[in-house]
Design an enzyme around this catalytic site. Sequence first.
Site, PDB file in Angstrom:
ATOM      1  N   ASP A  64       0.868  -1.165   0.000  1.00  8.98           N
ATOM      2  CA  ASP A  64       0.000   0.000   0.000  1.00  8.98           C
ATOM      3  C   ASP A  64       0.914   1.227   0.000  1.00  8.98           C
ATOM      4  O   ASP A  64       1.948   1.223   0.662  1.00  8.98           O
ATOM      5  CB  ASP A  64      -0.882  -0.008   1.247  1.00  8.98           C
ATOM      6  CG  ASP A  64      -1.775   1.225   1.316  1.00  8.98           C
ATOM      7  OD1 ASP A  64      -2.533   1.435   0.368  1.00  8.98           O
ATOM      8  OD2 ASP A  64      -1.671   1.961   2.306  1.00  8.98           O
ATOM      9  N   THR A 117       0.400   4.850   0.741  1.00 14.74           N
ATOM     10  CA  THR A 117       0.389   5.864   1.796  1.00 14.74           C
ATOM     11  C   THR A 117       0.600   5.240   3.169  1.00 14.74           C
ATOM     12  O   THR A 117      -0.127   4.340   3.577  1.00 14.74           O
ATOM     13  CB  THR A 117      -0.939   6.640   1.773  1.00 14.74           C
ATOM     14  OG1 THR A 117      -1.153   7.146   0.459  1.00 14.74           O
ATOM     15  CG2 THR A 117      -0.905   7.792   2.761  1.00 14.74           C
TER      16      THR A 117
END
Length: 717
Positions: free
Chosen positions: A400, A402
């Site tokens: 992922d 962020t």
Amino acid sequence: MENHHEHHGGEDHAGHQAPQTLPGQATSVASPPTDHAGHAHQQHGAQDDDHAVHSHGQHAGHSTAMFKNRFWLTLVLSVPVVYFSPMVGHLLGYMPPAFPGSTWIPAVLGTVIFLYGGQPFLKGGVQELKNRQPGMMLLIAMAITVAFAASWVTTLGIGGFDLDFWWELALLVAIMLLGHWIEMRALGSAQGALDALAALLPDEAERVTGSGTETLPVSELREGDIVLVRSGARMPADGTVVEGQAEFDESMITGESKTVPRAPGDSVVAGTVATDNTVRVQVTAVGENTALAGIQRLVAEAQASSSRAQALADRAAAFLFYFAAGAGLITFIVWALLGSVPEAVTRTVTVLVIACPHALGLAIPLVIAISTEQAARAGVLIKNRMALERMRTIDVVLFDKTGTLTTGEPDLKDIAAVADGDTDRLLALAAAVESDSEHPVARAIVRAARQRNLTIPDATGFSSLTGRGVRATIDGRTVHVGGPALLRELGAVEPEPLARSTRTWMDRGAAVLHVIDGNTILGAVSLEDAIRPESRQAVAALQNRGIKVAMITGDARQVAQAVAEELNIDEVFAEVLPADKDKKVAELQGRGLKVAMVGDGVNDSPALARAEVGIAIGAGTDVAMESAGVVLAGNDPRAVLSMVDLSRASYRKMWQNLIWATGYNVLSVPLAAGVVAFAGVVLSPAAGAVLMSVSTIVVALNAQLLRRVKLNPAQVR
């Protein structure tokens, strides 16, 4: 980053979510009620000990200290038993002393050894029979019982047998106790990670009161209390710094050796150390809700979890019991038919001794226990051992973006001044205007100015302009900092060279803020989600190991592409809705790839659960930590490399130990049965015990070599 821009345009700065805290401020992993993190450890430790007892030979609940104590006493008693043995005297060329009752010394002491030293094996054997799970304890119990009965028959002169096995019995029990002591010590060391974590919490804390401070037990702290943490002292609970600044050593939690600065508003974690200054901290979590207690629960769950490799070892041990029992029966029948009942008993005892699947039963569990401990020390908390076993087969790691590959906070990326060479003055003015703001964008601008050692002018009259930006007065002039809405309000127009730069930044997904003196645009700065410096090393190192790296994010494609290009990521999934992240994992799996997913948010949880290995960043949410098989205590993505290396090393050790243990049994049982007795090669029960324990020690030492695997994230190869 787009909403950083708009938000900074003047909405309430407090509306921005603060950076997430270090690992799981209120971890919701199920655990028994506790009043102290140490208590949580003790309860889980007990559970784990029970599991270790069950899985590694039905040790009947006995501890490492018990095996140690019984071994030393048995060894002391074995000396006179061996010394007074006529057989040993004959072999070594001496005559044992003869005095009234001397012939009974081996029998009396041998009986004590059988009943006291042999008790763990006898109880374990009975338990295996009750559970209908025959294994090594039953084999040892059978061997020493046969030797004990045969020796008493000989000592009492019944039937004319010459089966004086007292010295073999004594040595067999002593050596088997030594082997189990070594095994239990090695297995117990896996609990060391929990013991070390429990030791991190101080016993007492200094609570700030109206009249000064008072010292009280940590268990009496409550949320909202203010505690004084002196230089060199450990944090007694999770909390937020309210006064003072200090460098904190968080290596015991994150695995990172470098200290980190903590100032008012920053979160600190129980067990970490204030290295240089005294700070006051408001307690936010105590007892079982602290990050440290959560980590303890995760480690305990990992050590108690079962795995395919464990099941394989248990099945192999059961198989070897039937193999040994069958071989012993055949040996007895064959030698008895050859007319030598005493030799039949001798050979049968030796077969039962040497075929004990002790080394096999230790081969895999010990590797798993040590690898779990090593991972915990490196900040990799394995909730499910299957995750560690699967990691060696992973084809692609899906990060992922962020908060995982990036920090999730804005960072100054570019500066463009209308007047050439005026970038330092531009940044200093922007920092002056922003210096009174707590907004993440403001902090990023001020931080960048300080990193460049710029002199930041004094600013007065700071105010926020809703939806547009901020302003302050510097040297009598009004200076604004804000985005496009501010330009429209002031009627300011960007010069074309500056406009070209800002368009490029916005195409990349950056937030753009202009610095305006009166109505004159001085220049602009761009801010982007900061890429972790460790991310580049993590991506490159995974690719060097033959593992693809993919990235998934809900951000716009141009934002994702900019990060992917900077990190040289193989594949990008951008503009993915939270509910669709697990579909992307399934898409990769549909191509025949085995996926490890690394994430930190609630919307990552379905993807973490679907992946072959789900890895939650420790600063993430409780839900993500629940869904993952592995939790990284820190935010360093290089910790994924520790899992890959440890998984591969563990797999090698498992197979080395399995090959050694099974190969040893296959070769030694025929020898113990007397297949080559015609050539004068015979193997006594004592020699069988020695060889059996040597096999155990070899397996234990080989597993200990796992401790040499380098797992420090800073040592990325």
